[in-house]
Design an enzyme around this catalytic site. Structure first.
Site, PDB file in Angstrom:
ATOM      1  N   THR A  45      -3.911 -16.433  33.407  1.00 57.77           N
ATOM      2  CA  THR A  45      -4.658 -17.657  33.663  1.00 57.77           C
ATOM      3  C   THR A  45      -5.725 -17.807  32.579  1.00 57.77           C
ATOM      4  O   THR A  45      -6.182 -16.814  31.998  1.00 57.77           O
ATOM      5  CB  THR A  45      -5.317 -17.652  35.060  1.00 57.77           C
ATOM      6  OG1 THR A  45      -6.191 -16.525  35.159  1.00 57.77           O
ATOM      7  CG2 THR A  45      -4.271 -17.601  36.161  1.00 57.77           C
ATOM      8  N   VAL A  47      -9.072 -18.751  32.266  1.00 56.60           N
ATOM      9  CA  VAL A  47     -10.415 -18.172  32.302  1.00 56.60           C
ATOM     10  C   VAL A  47     -10.341 -16.647  32.265  1.00 56.60           C
ATOM     11  O   VAL A  47     -11.122 -15.994  31.566  1.00 56.60           O
ATOM     12  CB  VAL A  47     -11.202 -18.671  33.536  1.00 56.60           C
ATOM     13  CG1 VAL A  47     -12.579 -18.029  33.605  1.00 56.60           C
ATOM     14  CG2 VAL A  47     -11.341 -20.190  33.503  1.00 56.60           C
ATOM     15  N   CYS A  48      -9.391 -16.070  32.975  1.00 60.75           N
ATOM     16  CA  CYS A  48      -9.241 -14.609  32.988  1.00 60.75           C
ATOM     17  C   CYS A  48      -8.859 -14.087  31.605  1.00 60.75           C
ATOM     18  O   CYS A  48      -9.373 -13.066  31.154  1.00 60.75           O
ATOM     19  CB  CYS A  48      -8.204 -14.184  34.024  1.00 60.75           C
ATOM     20  SG  CYS A  48      -8.672 -14.597  35.719  1.00 60.75           S
ATOM     21  N   THR A  49      -7.973 -14.808  30.936  1.00 62.81           N
ATOM     22  CA  THR A  49      -7.574 -14.407  29.589  1.00 62.81           C
ATOM     23  C   THR A  49      -8.775 -14.464  28.647  1.00 62.81           C
ATOM     24  O   THR A  49      -9.031 -13.507  27.894  1.00 62.81           O
ATOM     25  CB  THR A  49      -6.431 -15.313  29.068  1.00 62.81           C
ATOM     26  OG1 THR A  49      -5.302 -15.152  29.940  1.00 62.81           O
ATOM     27  CG2 THR A  49      -6.032 -14.944  27.651  1.00 62.81           C
ATOM     28  N   LEU A  52     -11.269 -11.457  29.455  1.00 64.63           N
ATOM     29  CA  LEU A  52     -10.869 -10.113  29.047  1.00 64.63           C
ATOM     30  C   LEU A  52     -10.656  -9.998  27.543  1.00 64.63           C
ATOM     31  O   LEU A  52     -10.883  -8.932  26.973  1.00 64.63           O
ATOM     32  CB  LEU A  52      -9.646  -9.654  29.829  1.00 64.63           C
ATOM     33  CG  LEU A  52      -9.906  -9.466  31.334  1.00 64.63           C
ATOM     34  CD1 LEU A  52      -8.795  -8.655  31.989  1.00 64.63           C
ATOM     35  CD2 LEU A  52     -11.233  -8.817  31.627  1.00 64.63           C
TER      36      LEU A  52
END
Length: 158
Positions: A45, A47-49, A52
């Site tokens: 996804t 925002v998660c990408t 991290l």
């Protein structure tokens, strides 16, 4: 509400395929280094990408503060590994497929986008003694934790 500052951090043993096929235990850092635990909703996804990948590119600043970074989601370790490889994510990502650690830290996000319960986006700093020194859950999964505050909490532990 996520578990508060001053709480004993719940230990965990989770499977990870990133960076290697290992069991990730919070207690492995006790007495040695501080730990930043990042809960995130789902691999693959936007925002998660971004989160991290940004942490990966700035990993030196965390190791310079004597901290290990562990990211946790409810994805399988296989999905996490494929995502980490695709996006060149270089931090340890651990699978909480059964949501036990997510629930222990009280950061369960119910019915994300109608697909089911996931981890909320949250950040914790756990000191070498296993005590929570920073605790934050963002208001929505689209918001990132305050990483300046995370680093400030780590700096106080030096």
């Amino acid at each position: 509400m996520p578990i508060p500052v001053g709480s004993k951090a719940p230990d965990f043993a989770l499977k990870s395929k990133t960076p290697a096929d290992v069991e990730v235990k919070l207690s492995n850092n006790f007495g040695k280094k501080n730990t930043v635990i990042l809960f995130f909703p789902l691999a693959f996804t936007g925002v998660c990408t971004a989160e991290l990948c940004d942490i990966t590119s700035g990993l030196g600043s965390y190791s310079g503060l004597n901290a290990d970074v562990i990211a946790i989601s409810v994805d399988s370790p296989f999905a996490q590994a494929a995502w980490a490889q695709k996006e060149k994510i270089g931090i340890t990502i651990a699978s909480d497929l059964n949501k036990t650690v997510t629930k222990a830290y009280d950061v369960l996000f119910p019915m994300l986008a109608g697909v089911g319960d996931t981890s909320a986006r949250a950040a914790f700093v756990v000191d070498k003694n296993g005590v929570v020194q920073y605790s934050e859950q963002t208001a929505t999964p689209k918001e990132l934790p305050n990483f300046d505050a995370v680093k400030a909490a780590l700096a106080k532990l030096q």
